[in-house]
Design a protein around this motif. Structure first.
Motif, mmCIF file in Angstrom:
data_model
loop_
_atom_site.group_PDB
_atom_site.id
_atom_site.type_symbol
_atom_site.label_atom_id
_atom_site.label_comp_id
_atom_site.label_asym_id
_atom_site.label_seq_id
_atom_site.Cartn_x
_atom_site.Cartn_y
_atom_site.Cartn_z
ATOM 1 N N ARG A 1 -26.354 40.207 -10.599
ATOM 2 C CA ARG A 1 -25.399 39.598 -11.528
ATOM 3 C C ARG A 1 -24.322 40.586 -11.985
ATOM 4 N N THR B 1 -20.263 40.348 -11.031
ATOM 5 C CA THR B 1 -19.313 40.234 -12.142
ATOM 6 C C THR B 1 -18.290 41.366 -12.084
ATOM 7 N N THR C 1 -22.099 32.457 -11.756
ATOM 8 C CA THR C 1 -21.701 32.870 -13.102
ATOM 9 C C THR C 1 -22.944 33.256 -13.891
#
Length: 498
Positions: A89, A93, A452
């Protein structure tokens, strides 16, 4: 052109003429960090740091190709990168900020290339390893290639290579080449032969020289896919072969020739190119050029040099489908792969004129299910034709079933049957909704929405600075390659290091 490569699969003698860029060359603590290094470090994308340089360089390679990539292109770039700490993650990002609309979009800076590269002209090379007897030749003309191949003689193994990425597979199939009888293997690097580097789209289809990387083949197939639907099917399947780093340099011909040498290797390229009706120009030991199919190429014996392939444009209205089941969506060998092409007559509606069906992984070698394909000829693609074809196909598979104990024959037969069923369904433009869902890919990589996530550290501001989140200081030197680990200080034998 800058491409990402796996350093562990690149032989030192194959980097002549290349400008090798590693994360250490992008930036450092003293001179300042590159934007890619800063992004992954500041975004908490580095924990142990072992994988971080690989992530940095793959992102750098993407930005060198496209300084303003889409968010989809960023996420699809990393099918060859693994991280056991972060859960991905924070990495996605961090690098997503370089995509269009992101806060770092347009902040990429290219490393300057040595001026000597502008005047570089490749020369023929020859190296010998006295310890193993292996030899490495890099010819720059076909005449030099033939001379190097002749020097191998009849008692030694000749291996024509382009990027040597098969070294990552070789260990699973036989002992290291240096242990072979006859004084070791003779490697001949054909990547610079002009005759093998051409690639073009024309009215006949896509013609590619044997040294063209898989990634380049994918690009050309996507370019031609607007008026040749089968090209788009091939491109989507090829994106599931190996990884970005391997596809960037590995040749399609190397994949096929590895399969020729190891028939039990479940090559996706062999299966789908055979189903597409691709033809191959090859040069035999007698120096005569011949044209053959994929199935014929895999059965050739003796020394053979692949020159080029032609992927034809299929007649309008043809049905062409390929499938694959593997343990991961990408960067994993197929348990079973499948390719089918059905062409219809021009004056008799949807009656089958000709068909090809190929199956990989279910049998000891690539299966040319010609008897099952013959069942289709003269029929419409209805339920009766499906049942008859399925029976013949199951018989073909069972006659030469793989003895691999990892997956049962029953499982493989079910996969083959389901792939055939999907092919029949795709030929029907008026499916009811409950059947149409069967041919919708299960969230393919190119159709997944952008991932996301949110980060919540659960800290109490009143307890600060205790428990407050701060950027890990060592993440920056991990991203730049300056971090030192116990193995950098001492030799093997340590049980634990911090």
């Amino acid at each position: 052109e800058l491409v990402p490569v796996n350093s562990c699969l690149r032989r030192l003698c194959a980097v002549d003429g290349c400008h090798v860029v590693t994360t250490e060359g992008l930036g450092c603590k003293n001179s300042g960090y590159h934007a890619v290094q800063s992004a992954i470090a500041a975004g908490n994308g580095s924990q142990c740091g072992f994988c971080t340089p690989g992530w940095v360089m793959n992102m750098y390679a993407l930005l060198e190709k496209n300084k303003t990539p889409t968010a989809e292109e960023v996420e699809q770039q990393f099918d060859g990168n693994l991280c056991r700490c972060t859960g991905y993650r924070p990495i996605l990002t961090s690098f997503g900020s370089f995509a269009r609309g992101g806060k770092r979009c347009g902040h990429h800076q290219s490393v300057k290339h040595p001026t000597a590269m502008l005047a570089y002209a490749p020369k023929p090379l020859h190296f010998t390893d006295p310890a193993t007897g292996q030899e490495w030749y890099r010819p720059v003309s076909m005449e030099q290639y033939m001379a190097a191949a002749a020097r191998a003689g009849s008692g030694r193994t000749l291996r024509t290579v382009c990027a040597s990425t098969a070294d990552g597979l070789e260990k699973y199939y036989r002992q290291p080449a240096g242990g072979e009888a006859g004084g070791g293997t003779v490697f001949v690097d054909a990547s610079l032969l002009p005759e093998l580097r051409d690639a073009r789209l024309d009215a006949d289809g896509l013609c590619c020289g044997a040294a063209v990387p898989i990634a380049r083949v994918i690009d050309l197939l996507e370019q031609g896919g607007h008026d040749a639907p089968a090209f788009g099917v091939l491109a989507s399947h090829m994106k599931r072969v190996a990884s970005t780093q391997i596809r960037s340099v590995a040749s399609w011909a190397g994949n096929l020739m590895f399969t020729r040498e190891h028939p039990d290797f479940p090559s996706d390229l062999a299966t789908i190119l055979a189903a597409a009706g691709a033809s191959f120009d090859v040069l035999g030991a007698d120096a005569k050029m011949r044209t053959c199919s994929a199935a014929q190429l895999l059965k050739t014996t003796g020394r053979v040099l692949v020159l080029s392939m032609l992927i034809p444009r299929l007649p309008a209205g043809s049905v062409f489908e390929t499938f694959k089941v593997s343990q991961r969506h990408v960067f994993a060998h197929a348990i079973v792969n499948f390719g089918a092409c059905v062409e219809f007559g021009t004056s008799n509606g949807r009656v089958v004129k000709s068909a090809r069906i190929f199956v990989g992984g279910a049998c000891e070698t690539l299966l040319d299910a010609s008897e099952a394909a013959a069942v289709l000829v003269g029929r419409q693609l209805d339920n009766a034709a499906f049942q008859a074809t399925l029976g013949a196909l199951r018989k073909d598979v069972m006659a030469a079933a793989s003895k691999n104990p990892r997956n049962s024959l029953d499982f493989r037969l079910h996969l083959v049957g389901s792939f055939l069923y999907k092919t029949f369904l795709s030929a029907n433009a008026a499916l009811p909704p409950q059947m149409k869902s069967a041919i919708v890919p299960f969230v393919p990589a190119e159709a997944r929405p952008i991932s996301t996530g949110t980060e919540s550290f659960g800290t109490d501001p009143s307890e600060g600075p205790v428990s407050q989140y701060i950027t890990k200081r060592s993440a920056f030197i991990q991203a730049s390659g300056e971090a030192l680990y116990p193995s950098d200080y001492s030799g093997p034998g340590a049980l634990f290091g911090q």
